[in-house]
Scaffold this motif. Structure first.
Motif, PDB file in Angstrom:
ATOM      1  N   GLN A   4       6.896  89.916  -9.889  1.00  0.00           N
ATOM      2  CA  GLN A   4       6.650  89.900  -8.449  1.00  0.00           C
ATOM      3  C   GLN A   4       7.790  90.575  -7.694  1.00  0.00           C
ATOM      4  OE1 GLN A   4       5.924  85.818  -7.315  1.00  0.00           O
ATOM      5  NE2 GLN A   4       3.956  85.782  -8.346  1.00  0.00           N
ATOM      6  N   PRO A   6       9.680  92.848  -5.329  1.00  0.00           N
ATOM      7  CA  PRO A   6       9.277  93.619  -4.144  1.00  0.00           C
ATOM      8  C   PRO A   6       9.362  95.133  -4.339  1.00  0.00           C
ATOM      9  CG  PRO A   6      10.632  91.767  -3.491  1.00  0.00           C
ATOM     10  CD  PRO A   6      10.667  91.819  -4.990  1.00  0.00           C
ATOM     11  N   ILE A   9       6.297  96.189  -6.322  1.00  0.00           N
ATOM     12  CA  ILE A   9       5.102  96.088  -5.482  1.00  0.00           C
ATOM     13  C   ILE A   9       5.048  97.259  -4.504  1.00  0.00           C
ATOM     14  CG2 ILE A   9       4.002  94.730  -3.648  1.00  0.00           C
ATOM     15  CD1 ILE A   9       5.076  92.201  -5.161  1.00  0.00           C
ATOM     16  N   ARG A 125      -0.451  88.086  -7.269  1.00  0.00           N
ATOM     17  CA  ARG A 125      -0.305  88.661  -5.937  1.00  0.00           C
ATOM     18  C   ARG A 125      -1.586  89.410  -5.592  1.00  0.00           C
ATOM     19  NH1 ARG A 125       3.056  85.654  -4.633  1.00  0.00           N
ATOM     20  NH2 ARG A 125       5.259  86.040  -4.352  1.00  0.00           N
ATOM     21  N   GLU A 130      -0.443  92.760  -0.116  1.00  0.00           N
ATOM     22  CA  GLU A 130       0.828  93.466  -0.295  1.00  0.00           C
ATOM     23  C   GLU A 130       0.778  94.850   0.343  1.00  0.00           C
ATOM     24  OE1 GLU A 130       3.450  91.849  -1.209  1.00  0.00           O
ATOM     25  OE2 GLU A 130       2.334  90.082  -1.827  1.00  0.00           O
ATOM     26  N   ARG A 133       1.157  94.211   4.007  1.00  0.00           N
ATOM     27  CA  ARG A 133       2.519  93.769   4.336  1.00  0.00           C
ATOM     28  C   ARG A 133       3.476  94.956   4.417  1.00  0.00           C
ATOM     29  NH1 ARG A 133       5.090  88.975   2.283  1.00  0.00           N
ATOM     30  NH2 ARG A 133       3.557  88.968   0.625  1.00  0.00           N
ATOM     31  N   TYR A 134       3.431  95.839   3.444  1.00  0.00           N
ATOM     32  CA  TYR A 134       4.402  96.924   3.382  1.00  0.00           C
ATOM     33  C   TYR A 134       4.005  98.156   4.183  1.00  0.00           C
ATOM     34  CZ  TYR A 134       6.854  94.095   0.026  1.00  0.00           C
ATOM     35  OH  TYR A 134       7.539  93.072  -0.564  1.00  0.00           O
TER      36      TYR A 134
END
Length: 156
Positions: A4, A6, A9, A125, A130, A133-134
């Motif tokens: 997981q 970051p 991801i 996830r 994701e 989010r990013y």
């Protein structure tokens, strides 16, 4: 928990262009359908992998990863954890770059197989969350109320 990171991801959601969604459902009320729809809407080429369907989201369904006629960047899995080791082996065989296991899909064996095969592994996830989010798209389909407040008014 491992798988997981970051940085991993972010790298996957920023560089991937093709996503095979294993277990994509034709039922619009299923999470896999919503995630597939979101990814397609945001520019990803989505390959549904579901041997029971002919077409989902306007895309041809494939019975397995090895039947997909184009390279796959991410194998996104919406299947029970016991199916993951076989999916991971197939993802390695087709030369995928990442194995993404959705919420609740946890398989240490599958993660090990994929990682040893050179794939980036993301586990437990949601690719849609994701990505949002990013890339600043948490507002899509109602997340952005246009109001910033900490006041809790309750239900009126």
């Amino acid at each position: 928990m491992t798988y997981q990171e970051p940085q991993d991801i972010q790298r996957v959601v920023n560089t991937a262009r093709t996503v095979a969604v294993v277990g994509l459902s034709g039922n619009e009320l299923r999470a896999s359908n919503f995630v597939g729809f979101y990814l397609k809407r945001h520019g990803f080429k989505v390959f549904p992998v579901n041997p029971r369907e002919k077409e989902i989201l306007g895309e041809t369904c494939y019975p397995s990863l090895s039947d997909i006629p184009e390279p796959v960047d991410v194998v996104n899995v919406f299947r029970a954890p016991d199916a993951v080791p076989g999916i991971a082996r197939e993802a390695v065989e087709i030369g995928a770059k990442a194995l993404w296991l959705q919420f609740g899909v946890i398989s240490e064996e599958g993660a090990r197989i994929a990682a040893e095969g050179g794939l980036t592994v993301i586990m437990d996830r949601c690719m849609k969350i994701e990505h949002a989010r990013y890339l600043g798209r948490m507002h899509w389909l109602g997340f952005n109320t246009g109001r910033i407040t900490s006041v809790r008014t309750g239900i009126h």
